[in-house]
Design a protein around this motif. Sequence first.
Motif, PDB file in Angstrom:
ATOM      1  N   ASP A   1       0.835  -1.201   0.000  1.00 57.33           N
ATOM      2  CA  ASP A   1       0.000   0.000   0.000  1.00 57.33           C
ATOM      3  C   ASP A   1       0.866   1.247   0.000  1.00 57.33           C
ATOM      4  OD1 ASP A   1      -2.862  -0.958   2.062  1.00 57.33           O
ATOM      5  OD2 ASP A   1      -2.368  -1.276  -0.041  1.00 57.33           O
ATOM      6  N   VAL A   2       0.398   2.243  -0.726  1.00 60.77           N
ATOM      7  CA  VAL A   2       1.060   3.538  -0.720  1.00 60.77           C
ATOM      8  C   VAL A   2       0.921   4.160   0.657  1.00 60.77           C
ATOM      9  CG1 VAL A   2       1.051   5.872  -1.664  1.00 60.77           C
ATOM     10  CG2 VAL A   2       0.578   3.905  -3.151  1.00 60.77           C
ATOM     11  N   LYS A   3       2.012   4.719   1.128  1.00 58.42           N
ATOM     12  CA  LYS A   3       1.927   5.409   2.407  1.00 58.42           C
ATOM     13  C   LYS A   3       2.469   6.816   2.252  1.00 58.42           C
ATOM     14  CE  LYS A   3       2.413   4.598   7.302  1.00 58.42           C
ATOM     15  NZ  LYS A   3       2.829   3.672   8.339  1.00 58.42           N
ATOM     16  N   VAL A   4       1.655   7.759   2.691  1.00 60.01           N
ATOM     17  CA  VAL A   4       2.061   9.157   2.727  1.00 60.01           C
ATOM     18  C   VAL A   4       2.033   9.575   4.183  1.00 60.01           C
ATOM     19  CG1 VAL A   4       1.544  11.502   1.969  1.00 60.01           C
ATOM     20  CG2 VAL A   4       1.114   9.579   0.428  1.00 60.01           C
ATOM     21  N   THR A   5       3.171   9.978   4.684  1.00 58.39           N
ATOM     22  CA  THR A   5       3.313  10.280   6.113  1.00 58.39           C
ATOM     23  C   THR A   5       3.583  11.751   6.308  1.00 58.39           C
ATOM     24  OG1 THR A   5       4.215   8.061   6.495  1.00 58.39           O
ATOM     25  CG2 THR A   5       4.560   9.705   8.217  1.00 58.39           C
ATOM     26  N   GLN A   6       2.755  12.365   7.124  1.00 56.59           N
ATOM     27  CA  GLN A   6       2.978  13.758   7.517  1.00 56.59           C
ATOM     28  C   GLN A   6       3.552  13.757   8.926  1.00 56.59           C
ATOM     29  OE1 GLN A   6      -1.052  15.088   5.250  1.00 56.59           O
ATOM     30  NE2 GLN A   6      -0.035  16.703   6.382  1.00 56.59           N
ATOM     31  N   SER A   7       4.546  14.586   9.139  1.00 58.86           N
ATOM     32  CA  SER A   7       5.366  14.474  10.347  1.00 58.86           C
ATOM     33  C   SER A   7       4.609  14.749  11.636  1.00 58.86           C
ATOM     34  CB  SER A   7       6.570  15.403  10.252  1.00 58.86           C
ATOM     35  OG  SER A   7       6.129  16.731   9.973  1.00 58.86           O
ATOM     36  N   SER A   8       3.587  15.607  11.592  1.00 59.13           N
ATOM     37  CA  SER A   8       2.848  15.945  12.809  1.00 59.13           C
ATOM     38  C   SER A   8       1.354  15.876  12.538  1.00 59.13           C
ATOM     39  CB  SER A   8       3.202  17.358  13.283  1.00 59.13           C
ATOM     40  OG  SER A   8       4.583  17.517  13.462  1.00 59.13           O
ATOM     41  N   ARG A   9       0.571  15.392  13.499  1.00 53.50           N
ATOM     42  CA  ARG A   9      -0.879  15.447  13.380  1.00 53.50           C
ATOM     43  C   ARG A   9      -1.422  16.781  13.871  1.00 53.50           C
ATOM     44  NH1 ARG A   9      -4.080  11.016  12.627  1.00 53.50           N
ATOM     45  NH2 ARG A   9      -5.600  12.658  12.171  1.00 53.50           N
ATOM     46  N   TYR A  10      -0.801  17.308  14.934  1.00 50.76           N
ATOM     47  CA  TYR A  10      -1.226  18.575  15.516  1.00 50.76           C
ATOM     48  C   TYR A  10      -0.001  19.441  15.776  1.00 50.76           C
ATOM     49  CZ  TYR A  10      -5.462  15.899  16.413  1.00 50.76           C
ATOM     50  OH  TYR A  10      -6.575  15.113  16.270  1.00 50.76           O
ATOM     51  N   LEU A  11      -0.152  20.737  15.508  1.00 48.56           N
ATOM     52  CA  LEU A  11       0.965  21.663  15.677  1.00 48.56           C
ATOM     53  C   LEU A  11       0.388  22.982  16.162  1.00 48.56           C
ATOM     54  CD1 LEU A  11       3.917  21.000  15.018  1.00 48.56           C
ATOM     55  CD2 LEU A  11       3.575  22.028  12.775  1.00 48.56           C
ATOM     56  N   VAL A  12       1.030  23.561  17.175  1.00 48.44           N
ATOM     57  CA  VAL A  12       0.627  24.885  17.652  1.00 48.44           C
ATOM     58  C   VAL A  12       1.841  25.803  17.556  1.00 48.44           C
ATOM     59  CG1 VAL A  12      -0.271  26.235  19.572  1.00 48.44           C
ATOM     60  CG2 VAL A  12      -1.051  23.875  19.239  1.00 48.44           C
ATOM     61  N   LYS A  13       1.679  26.918  16.863  1.00 49.41           N
ATOM     62  CA  LYS A  13       2.782  27.860  16.656  1.00 49.41           C
ATOM     63  C   LYS A  13       2.325  29.282  16.979  1.00 49.41           C
ATOM     64  CE  LYS A  13       5.773  24.863  15.128  1.00 49.41           C
ATOM     65  NZ  LYS A  13       7.029  24.596  15.867  1.00 49.41           N
ATOM     66  N   ARG A  14       3.309  30.143  17.170  1.00 52.02           N
ATOM     67  CA  ARG A  14       3.045  31.544  17.452  1.00 52.02           C
ATOM     68  C   ARG A  14       3.106  32.365  16.170  1.00 52.02           C
ATOM     69  NH1 ARG A  14       0.851  32.101  22.440  1.00 52.02           N
ATOM     70  NH2 ARG A  14       2.010  30.898  23.987  1.00 52.02           N
ATOM     71  N   THR A  15       2.358  33.426  16.135  1.00 56.44           N
ATOM     72  CA  THR A  15       2.403  34.356  15.012  1.00 56.44           C
ATOM     73  C   THR A  15       3.841  34.811  14.781  1.00 56.44           C
ATOM     74  OG1 THR A  15       0.185  35.155  15.546  1.00 56.44           O
ATOM     75  CG2 THR A  15       1.524  36.538  14.118  1.00 56.44           C
ATOM     76  N   GLY A  16       4.268  34.793  13.500  1.00 56.22           N
ATOM     77  CA  GLY A  16       5.606  35.237  13.146  1.00 56.22           C
ATOM     78  C   GLY A  16       6.650  34.133  13.104  1.00 56.22           C
ATOM     79  N   GLU A  17       6.315  32.964  13.659  1.00 60.19           N
ATOM     80  CA  GLU A  17       7.267  31.856  13.627  1.00 60.19           C
ATOM     81  C   GLU A  17       7.406  31.293  12.217  1.00 60.19           C
ATOM     82  OE1 GLU A  17       5.838  29.523  17.468  1.00 60.19           O
ATOM     83  OE2 GLU A  17       7.741  28.713  16.729  1.00 60.19           O
ATOM     84  N   LYS A  18       8.538  30.699  11.938  1.00 56.55           N
ATOM     85  CA  LYS A  18       8.742  29.961  10.700  1.00 56.55           C
ATOM     86  C   LYS A  18       8.343  28.515  10.969  1.00 56.55           C
ATOM     87  CE  LYS A  18      12.065  29.461   6.917  1.00 56.55           C
ATOM     88  NZ  LYS A  18      13.396  29.894   6.397  1.00 56.55           N
ATOM     89  N   VAL A  19       7.468  27.986  10.112  1.00 56.57           N
ATOM     90  CA  VAL A  19       6.894  26.660  10.352  1.00 56.57           C
ATOM     91  C   VAL A  19       7.225  25.748   9.178  1.00 56.57           C
ATOM     92  CG1 VAL A  19       4.769  25.370  10.788  1.00 56.57           C
ATOM     93  CG2 VAL A  19       4.995  27.725  11.634  1.00 56.57           C
ATOM     94  N   PHE A  20       7.630  24.536   9.508  1.00 58.96           N
ATOM     95  CA  PHE A  20       7.919  23.522   8.492  1.00 58.96           C
ATOM     96  C   PHE A  20       6.941  22.363   8.654  1.00 58.96           C
ATOM     97  CE2 PHE A  20      11.979  24.994   6.803  1.00 58.96           C
ATOM     98  CZ  PHE A  20      12.415  25.860   7.795  1.00 58.96           C
ATOM     99  N   LEU A  21       6.262  22.022   7.581  1.00 56.23           N
ATOM    100  CA  LEU A  21       5.423  20.821   7.554  1.00 56.23           C
ATOM    101  C   LEU A  21       6.070  19.845   6.581  1.00 56.23           C
ATOM    102  CD1 LEU A  21       1.822  22.351   7.397  1.00 56.23           C
ATOM    103  CD2 LEU A  21       3.216  21.845   9.383  1.00 56.23           C
ATOM    104  N   GLU A  22       6.302  18.623   7.083  1.00 53.98           N
ATOM    105  CA  GLU A  22       7.030  17.654   6.281  1.00 53.98           C
ATOM    106  C   GLU A  22       6.117  16.533   5.810  1.00 53.98           C
ATOM    107  OE1 GLU A  22      10.662  19.690   7.079  1.00 53.98           O
ATOM    108  OE2 GLU A  22      10.135  18.167   5.599  1.00 53.98           O
ATOM    109  N   CYS A  23       6.408  16.037   4.614  1.00 51.33           N
ATOM    110  CA  CYS A  23       5.612  14.966   4.021  1.00 51.33           C
ATOM    111  C   CYS A  23       6.557  14.001   3.313  1.00 51.33           C
ATOM    112  CB  CYS A  23       4.603  15.548   3.038  1.00 51.33           C
ATOM    113  SG  CYS A  23       3.638  14.327   2.140  1.00 51.33           S
ATOM    114  N   VAL A  24       6.365  12.707   3.562  1.00 54.91           N
ATOM    115  CA  VAL A  24       7.197  11.691   2.938  1.00 54.91           C
ATOM    116  C   VAL A  24       6.292  10.620   2.329  1.00 54.91           C
ATOM    117  CG1 VAL A  24       8.950   9.920   3.315  1.00 54.91           C
ATOM    118  CG2 VAL A  24       9.068  12.079   4.572  1.00 54.91           C
ATOM    119  N   GLN A  25       6.609  10.225   1.084  1.00 55.31           N
ATOM    120  CA  GLN A  25       5.865   9.137   0.441  1.00 55.31           C
ATOM    121  C   GLN A  25       6.833   8.015   0.091  1.00 55.31           C
ATOM    122  OE1 GLN A  25       6.227   8.430  -3.089  1.00 55.31           O
ATOM    123  NE2 GLN A  25       7.181  10.315  -3.847  1.00 55.31           N
ATOM    124  N   ASP A  26       6.283   6.775   0.085  1.00 52.04           N
ATOM    125  CA  ASP A  26       7.156   5.618  -0.069  1.00 52.04           C
ATOM    126  C   ASP A  26       6.923   4.854  -1.370  1.00 52.04           C
ATOM    127  OD1 ASP A  26       5.383   3.232   2.113  1.00 52.04           O
ATOM    128  OD2 ASP A  26       4.730   4.384   0.370  1.00 52.04           O
TER     129      ASP A  26
END
Lengths: 114, 112
Positions: A1-26
């Motif tokens: 089966d194809v798997k697509v994985t996102q690094s976080s399910r929930y994320l809380v950040k402050r205004t002005g922060e730099k945010v990275f959302l990661e995604c990996v597929q196999d």
Amino acid sequence: DVKVTQSSRYLVKRTGEKVFLECVQDMDHENMFWYRQDPGLGLRLIYFSYDVKMKEKGDIPEGYSVSREKKERFSLILESASTNQTSMYLCASSSSGVARYIQYFGAGTRLSVL
Amino acid sequence: AQSVTQLDSQVPVFEEAPVELRCNYSSSVSVYLFWYVQYPNQGLQLLLKYLSGSTLVESINGFEAEFNKSQTSFHLRKPSVHISDTAEYFCALGNSGYALNFGKGTSLLVTP
């Protein structure tokens, strides 16, 4: 089966922060996509990539950038997070030809910007 | 320009009743059409697709959709729904480029 994985399910950040959302597929897919999902608005395409280091803007790219240094990984970057970027973010991948429309999705990252 | 319209944002239905989720599209060229389903707290997954050939397509869990070119529709139907069918359903269109064009979704709520 194809798997697509996102690094976080929930994320809380402050205004002005730099945010990275990661995604990996196999599944060695050529294409990868980032969407945001908001109630009543459905899915809106932010960016997609059809090859390593190649990217195209989607419908709502403002405030976002992306990086694809390796075929299996596609990162979404919020350079300076704002409260209106609070949303569910979905990553997807697909192969080539007509199968590019058969997209496989990760479980999503729910981002809250405070 | 291409677009997808899902005519109902919410559809409540009792268990074992039939259901139809409506989808209309607008496109000046040939299209590929899809239904994706999103169960609570999950990503989307493909439910069924129309690429070519028979205009009636079926999924493994009893859903079917019919491509109607003259009415530019691709409605999703199931003759008898289960509680487990409760989910968000998205109609999507592809006809050029790489990306799908999604409708805004229909929330199907099945109650006992």
